[in-house]
Motif scaffolding. Structure first.
Motif, PDB file in Angstrom:
ATOM      1  N   ILE A 148     -23.884 -43.688 -43.029  1.00 37.81           N
ATOM      2  CA  ILE A 148     -23.190 -43.798 -44.306  1.00 37.81           C
ATOM      3  C   ILE A 148     -22.299 -42.563 -44.440  1.00 37.81           C
ATOM      4  O   ILE A 148     -22.777 -41.419 -44.479  1.00 37.81           O
ATOM      5  N   ARG A 149     -20.973 -42.773 -44.452  1.00 39.91           N
ATOM      6  CA  ARG A 149     -20.026 -41.659 -44.530  1.00 39.91           C
ATOM      7  C   ARG A 149     -20.176 -40.929 -45.865  1.00 39.91           C
ATOM      8  O   ARG A 149     -20.329 -41.551 -46.914  1.00 39.91           O
ATOM      9  N   THR A 150     -20.027 -39.578 -45.783  1.00 41.79           N
ATOM     10  CA  THR A 150     -20.093 -38.761 -47.008  1.00 41.79           C
ATOM     11  C   THR A 150     -18.672 -38.467 -47.501  1.00 41.79           C
ATOM     12  O   THR A 150     -17.694 -38.517 -46.744  1.00 41.79           O
ATOM     13  N   GLN A 151     -18.542 -38.128 -48.774  1.00 41.14           N
ATOM     14  CA  GLN A 151     -17.238 -37.814 -49.356  1.00 41.14           C
ATOM     15  C   GLN A 151     -16.758 -36.452 -48.847  1.00 41.14           C
ATOM     16  O   GLN A 151     -17.513 -35.483 -48.833  1.00 41.14           O
ATOM     17  N   SER A 152     -15.496 -36.399 -48.404  1.00 41.48           N
ATOM     18  CA  SER A 152     -14.917 -35.121 -47.939  1.00 41.48           C
ATOM     19  C   SER A 152     -13.945 -34.569 -48.984  1.00 41.48           C
ATOM     20  O   SER A 152     -13.483 -35.294 -49.862  1.00 41.48           O
ATOM     21  N   LEU A 170     -15.769 -39.657 -45.329  1.00 40.78           N
ATOM     22  CA  LEU A 170     -14.701 -40.450 -45.899  1.00 40.78           C
ATOM     23  C   LEU A 170     -13.406 -39.647 -45.903  1.00 40.78           C
ATOM     24  O   LEU A 170     -13.411 -38.401 -45.816  1.00 40.78           O
ATOM     25  N   ALA A 171     -12.268 -40.318 -46.015  1.00 44.20           N
ATOM     26  CA  ALA A 171     -10.958 -39.647 -46.058  1.00 44.20           C
ATOM     27  C   ALA A 171     -10.778 -38.912 -47.391  1.00 44.20           C
ATOM     28  O   ALA A 171     -11.378 -39.286 -48.418  1.00 44.20           O
ATOM     29  N   GLY A 211     -23.473 -48.874 -36.795  1.00 42.27           N
ATOM     30  CA  GLY A 211     -22.116 -48.438 -37.100  1.00 42.27           C
ATOM     31  C   GLY A 211     -22.079 -47.514 -38.294  1.00 42.27           C
ATOM     32  O   GLY A 211     -23.116 -47.137 -38.860  1.00 42.27           O
ATOM     33  N   SER A 212     -20.834 -47.099 -38.664  1.00 48.08           N
ATOM     34  CA  SER A 212     -20.610 -46.212 -39.801  1.00 48.08           C
ATOM     35  C   SER A 212     -20.035 -47.027 -40.943  1.00 48.08           C
ATOM     36  O   SER A 212     -19.160 -47.880 -40.744  1.00 48.08           O
ATOM     37  N   TYR A 213     -20.490 -46.721 -42.112  1.00 49.53           N
ATOM     38  CA  TYR A 213     -20.101 -47.506 -43.277  1.00 49.53           C
ATOM     39  C   TYR A 213     -19.763 -46.573 -44.426  1.00 49.53           C
ATOM     40  O   TYR A 213     -20.331 -45.483 -44.567  1.00 49.53           O
ATOM     41  N   ASP A 214     -18.783 -47.022 -45.255  1.00 48.31           N
ATOM     42  CA  ASP A 214     -18.310 -46.188 -46.352  1.00 48.31           C
ATOM     43  C   ASP A 214     -19.289 -46.142 -47.509  1.00 48.31           C
ATOM     44  O   ASP A 214     -19.244 -45.205 -48.317  1.00 48.31           O
ATOM     45  N   ALA A 215     -20.177 -47.178 -47.611  1.00 48.40           N
ATOM     46  CA  ALA A 215     -21.096 -47.237 -48.747  1.00 48.40           C
ATOM     47  C   ALA A 215     -22.482 -47.614 -48.244  1.00 48.40           C
ATOM     48  O   ALA A 215     -22.678 -47.982 -47.072  1.00 48.40           O
ATOM     49  N   ALA A 216     -23.477 -47.513 -49.126  1.00 51.52           N
ATOM     50  CA  ALA A 216     -24.859 -47.873 -48.800  1.00 51.52           C
ATOM     51  C   ALA A 216     -24.915 -49.312 -48.281  1.00 51.52           C
ATOM     52  O   ALA A 216     -24.133 -50.168 -48.719  1.00 51.52           O
ATOM     53  N   GLN A 217     -25.842 -49.553 -47.340  1.00 51.93           N
ATOM     54  CA  GLN A 217     -25.952 -50.856 -46.698  1.00 51.93           C
ATOM     55  C   GLN A 217     -27.334 -51.478 -46.945  1.00 51.93           C
ATOM     56  O   GLN A 217     -28.325 -50.775 -47.174  1.00 51.93           O
TER      57      GLN A 217
END
Length: 624
Positions: free
Chosen positions: A525-529, A611-612, A457-463
């Protein structure tokens, strides 16, 4: 009519039982019962021919170890040494001093000297099954065969039971044999003479009832001639018929044909050495040397390894004990044991010697290939030993093997199909045993389980990726580049930190080599947009149109930006969803419908990769 034969056997034949006890066996009224002698176990049979100095052991298992000894007053005076039973017409056993056929083999002759076997001597037979003994009956033919006044033939002799007195009824028989013509007969009667230990057998004329076996056409004269000139024997047999003494009239004693050089007649001789091998099993036992001596011998000396041990003969025999402590001083390998004799008439025989071998070094332990361990398929195990000329014995039930209880290993494959322990020892040629080698095998065909968290899956932070197997001893290998893992991949030793998008794959191996299914997780891991908003902030006239645009980085072509226009007064807020073009840009225009201040912002909602983000809020006024 030919002369009485000197051999109870027909030419070329092997030894046969001399007779089944005759129906005319000795019947006596006042005889006391014979004492209970050491038993010979059926179907084994021991027959002693004291006149021939011969012993026959019959009906034993073929090919087993056997040693026959003659003892007088507890001293060994005759010994075959180590021998093995051989097959014969009367079952397997040994015929000692019967006459070697060809070169004498072990057990054909006595070792060192041929004993003069006499009534009262004890014959002892030792096999792996145990020890059996019989006492030689003191029986002999001392008179006859002669013809009496009535034309009968009379034979007489002595028969003294152990302890004196007469044998029990039915224990004695007499017979005569002639070979040419073939004839065998038994007397009409055999009785003790009164209360004495002398017996008398009578063949009554015309001898028509005496024949047990005869050629056809024999006359009374022919039968009488056979009785007078044939070979007479007096036989004692115990109640079971398997302990027998046969005394034959006129048979010579001493070594049989083929035994003259190796076992001359015993006068003064070393007759027996209790063993010629010293190994770990018997190293703490004394060595007993014994023999016979004539009346002039005053001293016997045994020299072994630079040590001397002496004794004076008594009652024609001698015995010397070499203590185990003296054997401990012997070097490994062969040593010469020498018997020397002192005579008061200066007629002592030459020194006699035997070789004593010492080997008290245990062999190295057995080896196994493959060795013990955990496997996922059936195993074919081979056993080995670095010791030449050694025998391996093994068990497969976990018990301790011995030479007696273990299975002899002869090169066969031992197939292991489940959890099993093979234990093995090595026994060298000297009989020394190695330590027990133990090889444990486990056959495990079940693959280990493997779990992996978190899920793809996709995650907002490191896992943190955690791997676990249901087998605590399993070895886990993994990759983070998407390739399939194998034995050479990185070993798992703790949680895996994923700070960027990666595919983690893992596999578990148990100790048997079974492999789990490959587990795979793709961790995004989502990157900052960043969302930008481009709109003029200067005042504008009511009725004009204001251009609005911007973009999202990193490029999110096809993504959606939500544009919010907050209108003044009571006007409702307007929202527009704008699709980002290939350059991740968006654009639109807006015509205000009322004067006042308008506030605008753009928002990007997070997706699988980013990320949003929300742009800054911009405002402008609409005037008339």
């Amino acid at each position: 009519m030919t002369a009485r034969p000197t051999n109870i056997l027909e030419s070329g034949s092997k030894l046969k039982k001399l007779l089944a006890l005759s129906a005319t066996a000795l019947v006596m009224g006042a005889a006391a019962a014979s004492p209970s002698w050491a038993a010979v176990n059926n179907p084994h049979a021991l027959t002693v021919f004291p006149d021939r100095d011969m012993v026959v052991a019959e009906n034993y298992q073929n090919g087993i170890d056997m040693r026959i000894e003659v003892l007088r007053n507890g001293v060994v005076i005759g010994d075959t040494g180590a021998a093995r039973t051989v097959a014969g017409a009367a079952g397997s056993g040994l015929e000692v001093n019967h006459g070697a056929e060809g070169n004498p083999g072990p057990g054909d002759c006595w070792v060192g000297a041929t004993p003069d076997i006499q009534g009262g001597d004890v014959v002892r037979v030792t096999t792996p099954a145990g020890v059996e003994t019989t006492t030689v009956a003191d029986i002999a033919i001392t008179s006859g065969p002669t013809e009496d006044a009535n034309g009968n033939v009379v034979v007489g002799g002595r028969a003294i039971a152990p302890g004196g007195g007469q044998f029990a009824a039915g224990e004695l028989a007499e017979e005569v044999r002639d070979l040419t013509p073939r004839w065998r007969g038994e007397p009409d009667s055999i009785d003790y003479v009164g209360a004495t230990t002398d017996w008398q057998a009578i063949y009554e004329a015309p001898f028509s009832d005496n024949a047990v076996q005869e050629d056809g056409g024999m006359t009374e004269a022919g039968r009488k001639d056979s009785i007078l000139t044939g070979g007479h024997s007096i036989i004692w047999a115990n109640g079971a018929g398997n302990e027998t003494t046969i005394s034959e009239l006129g048979e010579p004693g001493g070594p049989a044909a083929g035994c003259e050089e190796t076992a001359p007649a015993a006068k003064t001789a070393m007759s027996s050495v209790s063993r010629d091998l010293i190994n770990t099993a018997n190293a703490n036992e004394n060595l007993v040397v014994s023999g016979v001596a004539t009346a002039d011998i005053t001293n016997v000396n045994i020299a072994l390894g630079g040590q001397n041990f002496a004794a004076a003969p008594a009652n024609g025999t001698w015995e010397i004990t070499v203590p185990a402590s003296a054997l401990a001083n012997l070097p490994q390998g062969p040593s010469n044991l020498v018997a020397s004799f002192t005579s008061n008439t200066n007629t002592a025989p030459a020194n006699q010697s035997r070789t004593i071998n010492k080997d008290t070094v245990a062999p190295n332990a057995a080896t196994a290939s493959p060795g013990g361990g955990i496997y996922n398929t059936d195993q074919s195990v081979s056993l080995g030993s670095p010791e030449g000329n050694a025998q391996i014995y093994y068990t497969t039930d976990g018990s301790e093997p011995t030479a007696a209880t273990g299975t002899p290993y002869t090169g066969q494959q031992i197939v292991v199909t489940g959890s099993q322990t093979i234990k093995a020892i090595v026994v060298d040629a000297a009989g020394n045993s190695s330590s027990v080698a133990s090889f444990g095998y486990t056959i495990d065909r079940v693959a280990p389980g493997l779990s992996m968290t978190p899920a793809t899956g996709s995650y907002d932070a490191a896992q943190t990726v955690t791997l676990a197997s249901d087998d605590p001893d399993a070895e886990i290998r993994y990759t983070t580049d998407g390739t399939t893992p194998n034995r050479g991949s990185d070993p798992y030793s703790g949680p895996i930190q994923v700070s960027r998008t990666q595919t983690v794959k893992a596999i578990a191996y148990d100790a048997a080599g079974n492999a789990s299914q490959v587990q795979s997780r793709t961790i995004t891991i989502r990157t900052q947009s960043t969302t930008t908003l481009n709109v003029a902030t200067a005042d504008m006239k009511l009725g004009n149109t204001r251009a609005i645009g911007g973009g999202v980085s990193p490029n999110n072509s096809g993504g959606t930006v939500r544009l919010t226009i907050d209108r003044p007064g009571t006007l409702t807020t307007i929202t527009r969803n704008l699709t980002l073009n290939e350059f991740s840009r968006y654009s639109t225009s807006y015509r205000p419908t009322a004067v006042g201040t308008y506030r605008i912002k753009a928002a990007f909602a997070k997706d699988a990769d980013n990320l949003a983000s929300t742009s800054e809020t911009k405002s402008f006024r609409v005037v008339r």
